[in-house]
Enzyme design. Structure first.
Site, PDB file in Angstrom:
ATOM      1  N   ARG A 101     -36.349  41.276 -16.151  1.00  0.00           N
ATOM      2  CA  ARG A 101     -36.236  42.648 -15.642  1.00  0.00           C
ATOM      3  C   ARG A 101     -34.792  43.111 -15.796  1.00  0.00           C
ATOM      4  O   ARG A 101     -33.882  42.456 -15.282  1.00  0.00           O
ATOM      5  CB  ARG A 101     -36.628  42.594 -14.152  1.00  0.00           C
ATOM      6  CG  ARG A 101     -37.028  43.881 -13.563  1.00  0.00           C
ATOM      7  CD  ARG A 101     -37.599  43.660 -12.192  1.00  0.00           C
ATOM      8  NE  ARG A 101     -36.610  43.276 -11.205  1.00  0.00           N
ATOM      9  CZ  ARG A 101     -36.598  43.699  -9.947  1.00  0.00           C
ATOM     10  NH1 ARG A 101     -37.537  44.526  -9.536  1.00  0.00           N
ATOM     11  NH2 ARG A 101     -35.689  43.304  -9.110  1.00  0.00           N
ATOM     12  N   THR A 105     -32.263  49.266 -15.107  1.00  0.00           N
ATOM     13  CA  THR A 105     -33.449  50.133 -15.243  1.00  0.00           C
ATOM     14  C   THR A 105     -34.671  49.565 -14.518  1.00  0.00           C
ATOM     15  O   THR A 105     -35.632  50.286 -14.273  1.00  0.00           O
ATOM     16  CB  THR A 105     -33.837  50.283 -16.722  1.00  0.00           C
ATOM     17  OG1 THR A 105     -34.222  48.977 -17.212  1.00  0.00           O
ATOM     18  CG2 THR A 105     -32.663  50.780 -17.569  1.00  0.00           C
ATOM     19  N   ASP A 197     -34.044  36.352  -4.954  1.00  0.00           N
ATOM     20  CA  ASP A 197     -34.364  36.213  -6.375  1.00  0.00           C
ATOM     21  C   ASP A 197     -35.081  34.884  -6.598  1.00  0.00           C
ATOM     22  O   ASP A 197     -34.473  33.809  -6.503  1.00  0.00           O
ATOM     23  CB  ASP A 197     -33.071  36.278  -7.205  1.00  0.00           C
ATOM     24  CG  ASP A 197     -33.379  36.342  -8.697  1.00  0.00           C
ATOM     25  OD1 ASP A 197     -34.124  35.475  -9.194  1.00  0.00           O
ATOM     26  OD2 ASP A 197     -32.909  37.269  -9.353  1.00  0.00           O
ATOM     27  N   ASP A 200     -33.753  32.516  -9.477  1.00  0.00           N
ATOM     28  CA  ASP A 200     -32.480  31.870  -9.136  1.00  0.00           C
ATOM     29  C   ASP A 200     -32.671  30.787  -8.081  1.00  0.00           C
ATOM     30  O   ASP A 200     -32.028  29.726  -8.153  1.00  0.00           O
ATOM     31  CB  ASP A 200     -31.477  32.915  -8.619  1.00  0.00           C
ATOM     32  CG  ASP A 200     -30.878  33.724  -9.758  1.00  0.00           C
ATOM     33  OD1 ASP A 200     -30.939  33.264 -10.915  1.00  0.00           O
ATOM     34  OD2 ASP A 200     -30.356  34.823  -9.488  1.00  0.00           O
TER      35      ASP A 200
HETATM   36  C1  PRP Z   1     -38.574  38.491 -11.328  1.00  0.00           C
HETATM   37  C2  PRP Z   1     -39.930  37.989 -10.883  1.00  0.00           C
HETATM   38  C3  PRP Z   1     -40.869  38.878 -11.641  1.00  0.00           C
HETATM   39  C4  PRP Z   1     -40.139  40.202 -11.673  1.00  0.00           C
HETATM   40  C5  PRP Z   1     -40.737  41.107 -10.644  1.00  0.00           C
HETATM   41  O1  PRP Z   1     -38.242  38.005 -12.573  1.00  0.00           O
HETATM   42  O2  PRP Z   1     -40.117  36.627 -11.130  1.00  0.00           O
HETATM   43  O3  PRP Z   1     -41.152  38.432 -12.957  1.00  0.00           O
HETATM   44  O4  PRP Z   1     -38.767  39.907 -11.330  1.00  0.00           O
HETATM   45  O5  PRP Z   1     -40.170  42.362 -10.689  1.00  0.00           O
HETATM   46  P1  PRP Z   1     -40.985  43.655 -11.140  1.00  0.00           P
HETATM   47  O6  PRP Z   1     -42.293  43.637 -10.423  1.00  0.00           O
HETATM   48  O7  PRP Z   1     -40.091  44.784 -10.678  1.00  0.00           O
HETATM   49  O8  PRP Z   1     -41.125  43.630 -12.627  1.00  0.00           O
HETATM   50  P2  PRP Z   1     -36.840  38.288 -13.282  1.00  0.00           P
HETATM   51  O9  PRP Z   1     -36.952  39.471 -14.171  1.00  0.00           O
HETATM   52  O10 PRP Z   1     -35.759  38.326 -12.242  1.00  0.00           O
HETATM   53  O11 PRP Z   1     -36.672  37.067 -14.242  1.00  0.00           O
HETATM   54  P3  PRP Z   1     -36.496  35.498 -13.895  1.00  0.00           P
HETATM   55  O12 PRP Z   1     -37.821  35.016 -13.387  1.00  0.00           O
HETATM   56  O13 PRP Z   1     -36.157  34.929 -15.208  1.00  0.00           O
HETATM   57  O14 PRP Z   1     -35.393  35.350 -12.885  1.00  0.00           O
HETATM   58  N1  URA Z   2     -37.694  39.646  -8.387  1.00  0.00           N
HETATM   59  C1  URA Z   2     -37.313  38.719  -7.488  1.00  0.00           C
HETATM   60  O1  URA Z   2     -37.094  37.553  -7.851  1.00  0.00           O
HETATM   61  N2  URA Z   2     -37.187  39.076  -6.206  1.00  0.00           N
HETATM   62  C2  URA Z   2     -37.420  40.343  -5.776  1.00  0.00           C
HETATM   63  O2  URA Z   2     -37.294  40.617  -4.563  1.00  0.00           O
HETATM   64  C3  URA Z   2     -37.805  41.306  -6.729  1.00  0.00           C
HETATM   65  C4  URA Z   2     -37.936  40.929  -8.035  1.00  0.00           C
END
Ligand code: PRP
Ligand code: URA
Length: 206
Positions: A101, A105, A197, A200
């Site tokens: 994400r 944006t 997150d 993370d």
């Molecule tokens: C996080 C989470 C989802 C997304 C949710 O991933 O694991 O995939 O955000 O957000 P949304 O509903 O607004 O799309 P992230 O993009 O942070 O990637 P990561 O899992 O690699 O940390």
């Molecule tokens: N992705 C995450 O990992 N945590 C949130 O709260 C939203 C998006």
């Protein structure tokens, strides 16, 4: 349709994950365990075939799973749900959908996809701990539909009404399963109260 799986064990484990002092090891372990518990609930209605088998004692009429199950973790955080579900359903095949994400944006970007054969006829379970804006989930569902998937379930730990509405509007045929429906998104697109997150915290990258 939205299903919030209310179960004392699931909620207890999710509470441990939400605590800011919970470290990577316990965060991962609780996620793994919740994924298994959710999978047990979600698979209650899986189609089965009647079969006749022979036990050491006599013949009996029973049933077996009728369809393949394909698990689709959304990278990275969805990977944290794979083991718990594989332990329960060792025959699952695993696809991978890489999405991140954009922090400004909040739009999802695709960086990887790989699918096993037979997705058209399989029960497809997309897994990701977080359903925030819903952008990543909608994109992942678009991607598996592009491959021919028809029977799709979305399994997340924590969601918010905005994300649920986004998925329901784009893909009304997909059932959504959550362990908790939280209040809202904050100005940075994080779930409130949420758990921070997820990626993370699973991988110790912050
Ligand atoms: C996080 C989470 C989802 C997304 C949710 O991933 O694991 O995939 O955000 O957000 P949304 O509903 O607004 O799309 P992230 O993009 O942070 O990637 P990561 O899992 O690699 O940390
Ligand atoms: N992705 C995450 O990992 N945590 C949130 O709260 C939203 C998006």
């Amino acid at each position: 349709m939205l299903n919030v799986l209310k179960h004392p064990l699931i909620t207890h484990k999710l509470t441990q994950m939400r605590k800011k002092e919970t470290g990577t090891k316990d965060f991962r372990q609780n996620l793994d365990e919740i994924a298994g518990l959710m999978a047990y609930e979600i698979t209650r209605d899986l189609p089965v075939n009647a079969v006749t088998i022979t036990t050491p004692v006599r013949e009996c009429e029973t049933s077996e799973l009728a369809k393949d199950i394909i698990l689709v973790p959304i990278l990275r955080a969805g990977l944290g749900m794979v083991n718990g579900i594989c332990n329960l359903i060792p025959t699952v095949k695993v696809a991978h959908v890489g999405l991140y994400r954009d922090e400004e944006t909040l739009k999802p970007h695709v960086y990887f996809e790989k699918y096993p054969k037979g997705i058209e006829d399989a029960i497809v379970m997309i897994v990701d701990p977080m359903l925030a804006t819903g952008g990543s989930a909608v994109a992942a569902i678009d991607m598996v539909k592009q491959q021919g998937a028809k029977n799709i379930r979305l399994v997340c730990l924590v969601g918010v009404p905005e994300g649920v509405a986004a998925v329901e509007n784009a893909h009304p045929d997909v059932d959504i399963y959550l362990a908790a429906l939280d209040e809202k998104l904050n100005e940075k697109g994080y779930i409130v109260p949420g758990l921070g997150d997820a990626g993370d915290r699973i991988f110790g990258t912050k």
